[in-house]
Design a protein around this motif. Structure first.
Motif, PDB file in Angstrom:
ATOM      1  N   ASP A 185       7.788   2.030   6.713  1.00  0.00           N
ATOM      2  CA  ASP A 185       6.347   1.841   6.587  1.00  0.00           C
ATOM      3  C   ASP A 185       5.986   1.257   5.224  1.00  0.00           C
ATOM      4  OD1 ASP A 185       3.641   2.231   7.727  1.00  0.00           O
ATOM      5  OD2 ASP A 185       3.412   3.645   6.067  1.00  0.00           O
ATOM      6  N   LYS A 186       6.780   1.576   4.231  1.00  0.00           N
ATOM      7  CA  LYS A 186       6.510   1.063   2.879  1.00  0.00           C
ATOM      8  C   LYS A 186       6.931  -0.389   2.736  1.00  0.00           C
ATOM      9  CE  LYS A 186       7.434   1.916  -2.021  1.00  0.00           C
ATOM     10  NZ  LYS A 186       8.093   2.822  -3.009  1.00  0.00           N
ATOM     11  N   TYR A 187       8.130  -0.727   3.228  1.00  0.00           N
ATOM     12  CA  TYR A 187       8.671  -2.062   3.003  1.00  0.00           C
ATOM     13  C   TYR A 187       8.402  -3.034   4.155  1.00  0.00           C
ATOM     14  CZ  TYR A 187      11.086   0.136  -0.895  1.00  0.00           C
ATOM     15  OH  TYR A 187      11.362   0.818  -2.065  1.00  0.00           O
ATOM     16  N   PHE A 188       8.134  -2.518   5.340  1.00  0.00           N
ATOM     17  CA  PHE A 188       7.822  -3.377   6.488  1.00  0.00           C
ATOM     18  C   PHE A 188       6.600  -2.808   7.218  1.00  0.00           C
ATOM     19  CE2 PHE A 188      12.390  -3.444   5.737  1.00  0.00           C
ATOM     20  CZ  PHE A 188      12.645  -4.803   5.619  1.00  0.00           C
ATOM     21  N   PRO A 189       5.431  -2.884   6.604  1.00  0.00           N
ATOM     22  CA  PRO A 189       4.253  -2.208   7.168  1.00  0.00           C
ATOM     23  C   PRO A 189       3.774  -2.779   8.501  1.00  0.00           C
ATOM     24  CG  PRO A 189       3.640  -3.600   5.312  1.00  0.00           C
ATOM     25  CD  PRO A 189       5.133  -3.575   5.338  1.00  0.00           C
ATOM     26  N   VAL A 190       4.136  -4.007   8.833  1.00  0.00           N
ATOM     27  CA  VAL A 190       3.651  -4.626  10.070  1.00  0.00           C
ATOM     28  C   VAL A 190       4.604  -4.383  11.230  1.00  0.00           C
ATOM     29  CG1 VAL A 190       2.958  -6.785  11.172  1.00  0.00           C
ATOM     30  CG2 VAL A 190       2.402  -6.389   8.766  1.00  0.00           C
ATOM     31  N   GLU A 191       5.856  -4.765  11.062  1.00  0.00           N
ATOM     32  CA  GLU A 191       6.839  -4.667  12.139  1.00  0.00           C
ATOM     33  C   GLU A 191       7.840  -3.525  11.924  1.00  0.00           C
ATOM     34  OE1 GLU A 191       7.002  -6.463  14.968  1.00  0.00           O
ATOM     35  OE2 GLU A 191       5.117  -7.442  14.393  1.00  0.00           O
TER      36      GLU A 191
END
Length: 216
Positions: A185-191
């Motif tokens: 969620d921190k490093y890839f908030p979209v996918e």
């Protein structure tokens, strides 16, 4: 002369006793290694149980943004897994009786893999519900089968200790799911939610391959 023969006989008996003790020790170590490997493979079912029930808490927020999910749709995605797990656990006893423990665990591993991949590549709400349903079936079968399998194949002196490993792995799976949720969620908030849900395919494949070499 007779004293010399007695000493030789006594010495040979000592050698046989030492060899017998060494052989028993080697066999005991071999059994211990086998039990640990078997328990780890079977306890992966408990890990997947914990991971798949825990990971949705962190994945739901980005999923809601990606698919514009309503409150009722979110409730369905979460609860359908528990419901299908309940239904499949009712049938788990019959499946174990008909096909055996090992076959059911292999089936559960395949189901975990399929459900995780569907969720990882989901493009709409229907695929999300379908993937969560499939995971629920795998959870129901694995949660019933893996502790029984461990108890049946473990040596009596290790049975209680090894069976508790399955429960420990359930809680570890939930903890690990929370860590994975936070990282993606921190490093890839979209996918990132795709990786959160699809990552469960890795231990399930490992479990499937590992059980191919284990006994019934």
């Amino acid at each position: 002369r007779s004293q010399k023969q007695f000493c030789c006989l006594f010495s040979s008996q000592i050698d046989l006793t030492m060899k017998d003790k060494l052989k028993r020790k080697q066999n005991s170590q071999r059994v211990l290694r086998r039990m640990r490997y078997l328990t780890f493979m079977a306890a992966l079912g408990g890990f997947l149980f914990g991971y798949d029930t825990g990971v949705i808490s962190g994945a739901m927020l980005p999923m809601r943004r990606a698919f514009n999910l309503s409150s009722s749709q979110q409730e369905m995605i979460v609860s359908v897994t528990v419901f299908t797990a309940f239904l499949s656990s009712l049938a788990g006893g019959s499946l174990n009786h008909m096909f055996g423990r090992r076959t059911c665990i292999l089936l559960a591993a395949a189901i975990f893999t399929g459900g995780s991949l569907i969720l990882g590549f989901a493009i709409n709400y229907t695929m999300l519900v379908l993937g969560r349903c499939i995971l629920g079936v795998g959870i129901g079968i694995a949660s019933l089968t893996t502790p029984v399998y461990i108890a049946e194949v473990a040596v009596p002196r290790m049975r209680g200790q090894l069976v508790t490993v399955n429960t420990l792995m359930i809680t570890f799976g939930q903890f690990f799911a929370g860590m994975v949720d936070g990282v993606f969620d921190k490093y890839f908030p979209v996918e990132g939610w795709r990786f959160m849900l699809g990552l469960a395919a890795v231990p399930s494949l490992f479990m499937w391959v590992g059980f191919m070499s284990l006994p019934e």
